[in-house]
Design an enzyme around this catalytic site. Structure first.
Site, PDB file in Angstrom:
ATOM      1  N   HIS A   7       0.830  -1.210   0.000  1.00  0.00           N
ATOM      2  CA  HIS A   7       0.000   0.000   0.000  1.00  0.00           C
ATOM      3  C   HIS A   7       0.861   1.255   0.000  1.00  0.00           C
ATOM      4  O   HIS A   7       2.046   1.196   0.303  1.00  0.00           O
ATOM      5  CB  HIS A   7      -0.973   0.042   1.193  1.00  0.00           C
ATOM      6  CG  HIS A   7      -0.316   0.070   2.543  1.00  0.00           C
ATOM      7  ND1 HIS A   7      -0.017  -1.077   3.253  1.00  0.00           N
ATOM      8  CD2 HIS A   7       0.089   1.094   3.327  1.00  0.00           C
ATOM      9  CE1 HIS A   7       0.533  -0.759   4.399  1.00  0.00           C
ATOM     10  NE2 HIS A   7       0.632   0.560   4.481  1.00  0.00           N
ATOM     11  N   HIS A  79       4.004   7.120   3.726  1.00  0.00           N
ATOM     12  CA  HIS A  79       4.932   5.999   3.554  1.00  0.00           C
ATOM     13  C   HIS A  79       4.461   5.065   2.452  1.00  0.00           C
ATOM     14  O   HIS A  79       3.320   5.141   2.010  1.00  0.00           O
ATOM     15  CB  HIS A  79       5.135   5.217   4.870  1.00  0.00           C
ATOM     16  CG  HIS A  79       3.921   4.520   5.410  1.00  0.00           C
ATOM     17  ND1 HIS A  79       3.069   5.093   6.324  1.00  0.00           N
ATOM     18  CD2 HIS A  79       3.416   3.281   5.170  1.00  0.00           C
ATOM     19  CE1 HIS A  79       2.109   4.240   6.634  1.00  0.00           C
ATOM     20  NE2 HIS A  79       2.289   3.124   5.941  1.00  0.00           N
ATOM     21  N   GLU A 130       7.679   1.030   5.000  1.00  0.00           N
ATOM     22  CA  GLU A 130       7.158  -0.005   5.884  1.00  0.00           C
ATOM     23  C   GLU A 130       7.389  -1.353   5.203  1.00  0.00           C
ATOM     24  O   GLU A 130       7.177  -1.483   3.990  1.00  0.00           O
ATOM     25  CB  GLU A 130       5.650   0.237   6.082  1.00  0.00           C
ATOM     26  CG  GLU A 130       4.959  -0.788   6.967  1.00  0.00           C
ATOM     27  CD  GLU A 130       3.472  -0.486   7.165  1.00  0.00           C
ATOM     28  OE1 GLU A 130       2.889   0.274   6.358  1.00  0.00           O
ATOM     29  OE2 GLU A 130       2.897  -1.012   8.124  1.00  0.00           O
TER      30      GLU A 130
HETATM   31 CO    CO Z   1       1.242   1.337   6.259  1.00  0.00          CO
END
Ligand code: CO
Length: 134
Positions: A7, A79, A130
């Site tokens: 994502h 992020h 991440e």
């Molecule tokens: Co995230």
């Protein structure tokens, strides 16, 4: 080592307005807001055919994205999340190469009930990354 883009997370100043934009104007599949007190955010999941967008808004007094929104009042990309097969192996390899893992360096359970880690943005071209165990 890294696999699919899981994502992209976008911090937004107004979650309802951003949800309406993604649902109405952009025609995407948009979830209801999901409070995540352990992460200090409320998240809306936007499901696209090939990945997800997560709209993030601060929750509580110590939200990790409050400072980001203070610096970026109209919102911004916060992020990106890449999938890895083995998060501990990925962490150890990246740490050995000198990258900094945020927090205490131990994976936490993220928004999708899977272990996640964050890598210092200064070590990856100004982008907070991440890692999520797929
Ligand atoms: Co995230």
């Amino acid at each position: 080592m890294i696999g699919r883009l899981n994502h992209v997370a976008i911090a937004v100043p107004d979650l309802e307005a951003a949800s309406a934009t993604y649902r109405g104007l952009l025609g995407a599949e948009v979830s209801k807001p999901v409070p995540m007190p352990a992460h200090g955010v409320t998240t809306v999941f936007v499901t696209l055919p090939n990945t997800k967008i997560e709209l993030l808004h601060p929750l509580g007094d110590a939200s990790p994205i409050a400072g980001f929104l203070a610096k970026n009042p109209s919102g911004g990309i916060h992020h990106v999340c890449y999938e890895v097969e083995d998060i501990l192996a990925a962490r150890d390899a990246l740490k050995a190469a000198g990258l900094r893992v945020l927090g205490d360096g131990e994976p936490r359970i993220g928004a999708h009930d899977k272990p996640v880690l964050f890598l210092h943005p200064k070590d990856l071209y100004g982008t907070l990354v991440e890692l999520e165990q797929a």
